[in-house]
Design a protein around this motif. Structure first.
Motif, PDB file in Angstrom:
ATOM      1  N   CYS A 105       0.838  -1.212   0.000  1.00 53.66           N
ATOM      2  CA  CYS A 105       0.000   0.000   0.000  1.00 53.66           C
ATOM      3  C   CYS A 105       0.866   1.253   0.000  1.00 53.66           C
ATOM      4  CB  CYS A 105      -0.922  -0.005   1.215  1.00 53.66           C
ATOM      5  SG  CYS A 105      -2.172  -1.295   1.195  1.00 53.66           S
ATOM      6  N   PHE A 106       1.964   1.232   0.784  1.00 57.32           N
ATOM      7  CA  PHE A 106       2.863   2.383   0.793  1.00 57.32           C
ATOM      8  C   PHE A 106       3.534   2.557  -0.559  1.00 57.32           C
ATOM      9  CE2 PHE A 106       2.352   2.516   5.287  1.00 57.32           C
ATOM     10  CZ  PHE A 106       2.656   3.824   5.649  1.00 57.32           C
ATOM     11  N   LEU A 107       3.917   1.438  -1.174  1.00 56.93           N
ATOM     12  CA  LEU A 107       4.555   1.539  -2.483  1.00 56.93           C
ATOM     13  C   LEU A 107       3.588   2.116  -3.506  1.00 56.93           C
ATOM     14  CD1 LEU A 107       6.397  -1.898  -2.524  1.00 56.93           C
ATOM     15  CD2 LEU A 107       7.356   0.335  -1.960  1.00 56.93           C
ATOM     16  N   LYS A 108       2.334   1.711  -3.407  1.00 55.29           N
ATOM     17  CA  LYS A 108       1.341   2.196  -4.369  1.00 55.29           C
ATOM     18  C   LYS A 108       1.037   3.672  -4.163  1.00 55.29           C
ATOM     19  CE  LYS A 108      -3.467   1.537  -5.809  1.00 55.29           C
ATOM     20  NZ  LYS A 108      -3.840   2.951  -5.576  1.00 55.29           N
ATOM     21  N   ASP A 109       0.666   4.028  -2.932  1.00 52.63           N
ATOM     22  CA  ASP A 109       0.217   5.395  -2.677  1.00 52.63           C
ATOM     23  C   ASP A 109       1.347   6.405  -2.808  1.00 52.63           C
ATOM     24  OD1 ASP A 109      -2.429   4.574  -2.179  1.00 52.63           O
ATOM     25  OD2 ASP A 109      -1.915   4.039  -0.127  1.00 52.63           O
ATOM     26  N   SER A 110       2.554   6.012  -2.417  1.00 53.55           N
ATOM     27  CA  SER A 110       3.671   6.954  -2.525  1.00 53.55           C
ATOM     28  C   SER A 110       4.104   7.147  -3.974  1.00 53.55           C
ATOM     29  CB  SER A 110       4.851   6.462  -1.689  1.00 53.55           C
ATOM     30  OG  SER A 110       5.402   5.270  -2.238  1.00 53.55           O
ATOM     31  N   SER A 111       3.876   6.117  -4.794  1.00 55.74           N
ATOM     32  CA  SER A 111       4.330   6.209  -6.179  1.00 55.74           C
ATOM     33  C   SER A 111       3.549   7.225  -6.990  1.00 55.74           C
ATOM     34  CB  SER A 111       4.238   4.835  -6.848  1.00 55.74           C
ATOM     35  OG  SER A 111       2.875   4.429  -6.971  1.00 55.74           O
ATOM     36  N   ASP A 112       2.425   7.674  -6.473  1.00 58.29           N
ATOM     37  CA  ASP A 112       1.668   8.703  -7.189  1.00 58.29           C
ATOM     38  C   ASP A 112       2.390  10.047  -7.193  1.00 58.29           C
ATOM     39  OD1 ASP A 112      -0.303   6.860  -7.702  1.00 58.29           O
ATOM     40  OD2 ASP A 112      -1.518   7.428  -5.962  1.00 58.29           O
ATOM     41  N   VAL A 113       3.246  10.258  -6.188  1.00 54.88           N
ATOM     42  CA  VAL A 113       3.909  11.562  -6.074  1.00 54.88           C
ATOM     43  C   VAL A 113       5.420  11.458  -6.020  1.00 54.88           C
ATOM     44  CG1 VAL A 113       1.958  12.698  -4.949  1.00 54.88           C
ATOM     45  CG2 VAL A 113       3.612  11.458  -3.564  1.00 54.88           C
ATOM     46  N   SER A 114       5.946  10.281  -5.677  1.00 52.53           N
ATOM     47  CA  SER A 114       7.383  10.169  -5.481  1.00 52.53           C
ATOM     48  C   SER A 114       7.852   8.754  -5.818  1.00 52.53           C
ATOM     49  CB  SER A 114       7.751  10.508  -4.027  1.00 52.53           C
ATOM     50  OG  SER A 114       9.093  10.208  -3.755  1.00 52.53           O
ATOM     51  N   GLN A 115       9.054   8.666  -6.344  1.00 54.84           N
ATOM     52  CA  GLN A 115       9.669   7.377  -6.664  1.00 54.84           C
ATOM     53  C   GLN A 115      10.538   6.891  -5.515  1.00 54.84           C
ATOM     54  OE1 GLN A 115       8.896   5.991  -9.586  1.00 54.84           O
ATOM     55  NE2 GLN A 115      10.251   4.205  -9.534  1.00 54.84           N
ATOM     56  N   THR A 116      10.590   7.654  -4.429  1.00 51.85           N
ATOM     57  CA  THR A 116      11.559   7.388  -3.352  1.00 51.85           C
ATOM     58  C   THR A 116      11.381   6.011  -2.741  1.00 51.85           C
ATOM     59  OG1 THR A 116      11.636   9.747  -2.835  1.00 51.85           O
ATOM     60  CG2 THR A 116      12.450   8.226  -1.156  1.00 51.85           C
ATOM     61  N   LEU A 117      10.164   5.667  -2.325  1.00 46.91           N
ATOM     62  CA  LEU A 117       9.955   4.401  -1.639  1.00 46.91           C
ATOM     63  C   LEU A 117      10.125   3.212  -2.580  1.00 46.91           C
ATOM     64  CD1 LEU A 117       7.008   5.211   0.804  1.00 46.91           C
ATOM     65  CD2 LEU A 117       9.470   5.468   1.107  1.00 46.91           C
ATOM     66  N   LEU A 118       9.747   3.372  -3.828  1.00 41.44           N
ATOM     67  CA  LEU A 118       9.989   2.295  -4.784  1.00 41.44           C
ATOM     68  C   LEU A 118      11.482   2.062  -4.981  1.00 41.44           C
ATOM     69  CD1 LEU A 118       7.289   2.964  -7.529  1.00 41.44           C
ATOM     70  CD2 LEU A 118       7.464   0.935  -6.091  1.00 41.44           C
ATOM     71  N   ASP A 119      12.240   3.146  -4.998  1.00 42.94           N
ATOM     72  CA  ASP A 119      13.694   3.001  -5.104  1.00 42.94           C
ATOM     73  C   ASP A 119      14.264   2.342  -3.861  1.00 42.94           C
ATOM     74  OD1 ASP A 119      13.664   4.150  -7.597  1.00 42.94           O
ATOM     75  OD2 ASP A 119      14.138   6.171  -6.863  1.00 42.94           O
ATOM     76  N   ASP A 120      13.706   2.710  -2.706  1.00 43.33           N
ATOM     77  CA  ASP A 120      14.159   2.072  -1.458  1.00 43.33           C
ATOM     78  C   ASP A 120      13.892   0.574  -1.486  1.00 43.33           C
ATOM     79  OD1 ASP A 120      14.953   4.504  -0.543  1.00 43.33           O
ATOM     80  OD2 ASP A 120      13.256   4.815   0.812  1.00 43.33           O
ATOM     81  N   PHE A 121      12.722   0.210  -1.953  1.00 46.14           N
ATOM     82  CA  PHE A 121      12.375  -1.216  -2.012  1.00 46.14           C
ATOM     83  C   PHE A 121      13.311  -1.967  -2.962  1.00 46.14           C
ATOM     84  CE2 PHE A 121       9.727  -4.803  -3.480  1.00 46.14           C
ATOM     85  CZ  PHE A 121       9.408  -5.357  -2.252  1.00 46.14           C
ATOM     86  N   ARG A 122      13.673  -1.313  -4.044  1.00 48.25           N
ATOM     87  CA  ARG A 122      14.609  -1.953  -4.986  1.00 48.25           C
ATOM     88  C   ARG A 122      15.995  -2.060  -4.381  1.00 48.25           C
ATOM     89  NH1 ARG A 122      18.034   0.578  -8.180  1.00 48.25           N
ATOM     90  NH2 ARG A 122      16.917   2.553  -7.899  1.00 48.25           N
TER      91      ARG A 122
END
Length: 884
Positions: free
Chosen positions: A284-301
């Motif tokens: 859910c955090f990856l989804k909702d944060s991805s609307d405005v920022s790539q930061t958490l997706l990059d962290d997950f990667r």
């Protein structure tokens, strides 16, 4: 019970009257005024006691009122909220101070749980008051946030993971029910608070937000699982409503996602279903944060989250628990959704207008931007890598379904992911996953039929698959798809050739031909029923695959643009020789002849026609069905192409076909010998019928062929060959008769019957006479070129035999006669009429009723009294004696 009804969402049945409610509100205001403006200094304990007195009053007044009424009716609501929030934080800190986590959690829960009554339970009343205040709007929530209520409650939630197992229930209210009520209200408060941004920022500021991340991915005793689910619910709410820039920055700096991944990877106590539930909250955090920022997706990667998902997928695949399959399905769905998360919009790469093959009307799809477009290649790679490593068809099927959903959700997705070479890499694995093969080739068909695209790389991989596959079932599914593609558009005739599939299909044909020649495969030992069943299944699969291969090759050899190239390569690969060799096998003859037909129609088909005629000529006399099938195949191409009719003459087709009649000598005798007694008469006449059809079709619209047949083959020799079949006698003269028939109808029907001999029309006629009649019908149709043509008889249908003979006589003796010009009869080959006339005296009437003899005599008279026009008779027939 009022409290239970309220928690479960049911309204109270007994409500305070408006008058009581007004009195309660006045009492509440007075008590709060005394608290804020005491007549004397009050100690903290006295202030708390005063506030506890107000809580039941507040709950009675506003417990069932709309949240907006609090601000309207109680002007001191914010000050009251501050006091209640401070009291809550103070009470919790008192019980948590200087204690172990287990002792602190027990003390806090005992304070907050309801006891014998609601009003007597101070902690419960405080909690329900906080719950009501959390519903009254952002100002109230901001006030509670200022007093650290959110962070305090999150700390409590984290402590509750260490709660001991519940003791025995009390008679008044079971402890389990009390704990459930507490858990429901507690999480309800946190969810209400976290629907605003300020509580999430307060949690980040107080460094308590990471406690929630740690909580949702940590092990806890089974009796405390509801608290972990509560933490997940709170996090989901924060993800949806509280992801401000500060909150995202905090999650990034504190490496919360890395902590979660590490907890899930290293915990051996977590069940697969629990881990999937944890990742669901994290996604859910990856989804909702991805609307405005790539930061958490990059962290997950960066924290190897995608590798963890791949490993988790394969771990679930091998798990034995009953719920593992459902957990696996949920995980695949979560990863599928994860592929659409991202800020940056991806566009198709690697596809240009210089693609080697394009279907007519193809247009590169444009992303619709509706949330279904792939934006996360790493997440898609999880699905792809899991498929390449899977060992079960179950997981493979789930992954193919997921990829199919991604492709179908957005037409541009396939082209965005084309650089991943997904289907190309899958081809090799598909052979080892039987249950997933159909789904794989459905995806391939989707690309062609739905996206209107030619997947060259994927088709090349299919050619490699077919070349190395040992599974007949897999090859069948693959070739069936190739057949669909070949029929879909002519461009695939070039495509399949260029990717090597034409050669692969020819090799499969060679394998089947070798199998047919191997006597060991024809008679395999039978040890038991199970072995027999398996052998039968394999043999059936081999035959089905061979049929599909030949049908596909037949389609690839069709068409004017590609026939020359494909046919040339087909011959180069040895396909022509192979297909000619297997014509003799009945089970594949039909498909083999269809291929040969296309070869004959190709520009270099002369040798193929000659080879096929040679096979027919060299076949044993008893192989009537083989000869009939070959002739029917040739008949089809003769009707279709002028060039093939010319080739037929040049390769000696007329000689080959008429020689069949010579080889059938004595086959229609009353007592057949030399093997003909074992031959079915229907097959004999099928072959005879096809012979005359072929000769007639070869001369149609071909003056050169007609001249060749008339001068080289000669109708006289044709009549001699027909006479040798055995149903005609050697008699050259007609005997006299004085008996006239009383009923000529059976004979009339016999001549008009188009069916094989032995039908209802010939019940009272001897076989010999029936055979003669059938042959006259064939010659009659040859003369009029009417075997397969409509319109020669006008609208009245075929003429009656007696009328037909009369028309022949009129036409040949006096073409300008009115009766001749008005006739429906059109004689195309007069030489065939001469053959009839030559054979008429030879019709044997021995052992026939007298009225049949008279009809035969009358029939002969029509022919023998005909005077042919000049040039109508071949030169060699002039010396033939005629009876006047």
């Amino acid at each position: 019970m009022n409290m239970v009804k309220r928690i479960m969402g049911r309204p109270r049945q007994e409500e305070c009257s408006p008058q009581d409610n007004a009195l309660g509100l006045m009492h509440l205001r007075r008590l709060f005024s005394e608290l804020c403006h005491p007549p004397r200094h009050m100690t903290q304990k006295e202030q708390e006691e005063k506030l506890y007195m107000m809580l039941p009053v507040f709950n009675r007044v506003f417990g069932n009122a709309p949240p907006s009424s609090m601000t309207e009716k109680f002007s001191d609501l914010l000050q009251f909220t501050t006091q209640v929030s401070r009291l809550m934080v103070t009470e919790i800190r008192r019980r948590a101070s200087n204690k172990s986590t287990e002792a602190a959690s027990r003390a806090i829960v005992q304070f907050l749980e309801v006891n014998q009554s609601e009003e007597a339970s101070r902690g419960w009343m405080l909690l329900t008051t906080i719950n009501l205040l959390a519903s009254s709007g952002q100002k109230t929530v901001d006030c509670m946030t200022t007093m650290s209520v959110p962070s305090t409650l999150v700390k409590c939630l984290y402590l509750f993971f260490d709660l001991p197992h519940m003791p025995e229930a009390t008679p008044e209210l079971p402890l389990a029910d009390r704990r459930v009520l507490l858990q429901k209200v507690f999480v309800q408060i946190l969810v209400k608070l976290c629907t605003f941004v300020s509580p999430a920022e307060e949690l980040a500021q107080k460094d308590d937000l990471q406690l929630l991340f740690s909580a949702i991915t940590s092990w806890c005793p089974p009796h405390n699982l509801p608290w972990r689910r509560s933490a997940g619910e709170v996090l989901t709410t924060i993800s949806r409503h509280g992801l401000s820039v500060n909150v995202v920055k905090y999650i990034h700096e504190k490496e919360c996602l890395a902590t979660c991944v590490q907890n899930m990877q290293q915990s051996d106590d977590l069940s697969p279903l629990e881990i999937v539930e944890m990742f669901a909250g994290l996604s859910c955090f990856l989804k909702d944060s991805s609307d405005v920022s790539q930061t958490l997706l990059d962290d997950f990667r960066m924290c190897q989250g995608y590798s963890f998902l791949s490993d988790l997928t394969l771990r679930l695949e091998q798990a034995k628990e009953d719920e593992s399959k459902d957990a696996l399905k949920d995980l695949v769905n979560l990863v599928t959704c994860l592929t659409t998360y991202g800020v940056t919009e991806l566009k198709p790469a690697g596809l240009t207008t210089g693609a080697p093959f394009l279907l007519p009307g193809f247009v590169l799809p444009v992303s619709t931007g509706k949330g279904h477009t792939v934006r996360n290649i790493q997440a898609f790679a999880v699905l792809q890598n899991a498929f390449l490593r899977t060992k079960t068809s179950c997981l493979a099927g789930m992954l193919l379904d997921a990829i199919g959903n991604i492709y179908s959700a957005e037409p541009a997705n396939y082209f965005i992911l084309e650089s991943q070479h997904t289907l190309s890499q899958f081809a090799e694995r598909v052979a080892k996953l039987p249950d997933a093969q159909a789904k794989y080739f459905e995806l391939l068909e989707f690309v062609v039929f739905s996206l209107n695209y030619v997947p060259c790389k994927e088709l090349f991989s299919v050619s490699v698959l077919l070349k190395s596959s040992t599974s007949h079932a897999c090859s069948i599914v693959a070739v069936r798809t190739l057949l669909k593609l070949a029929r879909h558009d002519p461009v695939f005739s070039d495509v399949l050739r260029e990717v090597g599939l034409l050669e692969v299909l020819v090799n499969l044909l060679h394998k089947y031909a070798a199998l047919l020649k191997d006597p060991a495969t024809q008679q395999q030992p039978h040890n038991n029923d199970q072995a027999d069943c398996k052998n039968n299944t394999v043999a059936e699969e081999q035959k089905q695959l061979a049929w599909l291969v030949m049908e596909t090759l037949g389609v690839l050899l069709q068409g004017s643009n590609t026939t020359s190239t494909n046919a040339a390569l087909f011959r180069e690969f040895g396909g022509a020789r192979c297909v000619h060799n297997i014509v003799k096998y009945r089970q594949c003859r039909e498909h083999a002849l269809l291929i040969i037909q296309q070869l004959v129609l190709s520009p270099s088909g002369d040798d193929d026609m000659g080879t096929l005629l040679g096979l027919m000529h060299s076949a044993p006399s008893s192989e009537l069905q083989l000869k009939t099938d070959i002739l029917r195949a040739l008949l089809a191409v003769l009707r279709e192409s002028h060039r093939t009719r010319t080739v037929f003459r040049k390769v000696g087709g007329f000689v080959y076909v008429t020689s069949l009649l010579v080889a059938m000598e004595r086959c229609l005798c009353q007592q057949p010998r030399h093997g003909w007694e074992r031959v079915n008469q229907n097959q004999v006449f099928e072959l005879l019928h096809t012979v005359f059809c072929t000769l007639t079709a070869a001369m149609r619209y071909e003056p050169a062929n007609s001249h060749f047949f008339r001068t080289e083959i000669q109708f006289e020799k044709l009549a001699d060959a027909v006479r040798l079949l055995g149903c005609f006698s050697d008699t050259k003269k007609l005997g006299a008769t004085t008996v006239f028939p009383s009923n000529a109808q059976p004979f009339q029907r016999l001549l008009e019957d188009e069916a094989a001999p032995g039908g209802c029309a010939g019940d009272s006629v001897c076989p010999t006479l029936k055979h003669c009649s059938k042959l006259f019908i064939y010659l009659y149709k040859m003369a009029t070129d009417s075997f397969d043509r409509q319109g020669y008889y006008g609208t009245s249908g075929p003429p009656a035999p007696v009328k037909a003979l009369t028309d022949l006589k009129l036409h040949l003796t006096n073409p300008s006669h009115p009766a001749s010009s008005s006739s429906d009869m059109v004689v195309i080959h007069p030489g065939a009429v001469l053959a009839i006339l030559d054979l008429l005296p030879s019709v044997s009437s021995d052992s026939q009723p007298e009225h049949h003899k008279s009809i035969i005599r009358k029939w002969k008279e029509y022919g023998t009294t005909a005077n042919l026009p000049r040039g109508g008779r071949p030169p060699k027939l002039k010396s033939r004696t005629r009876r006047k």
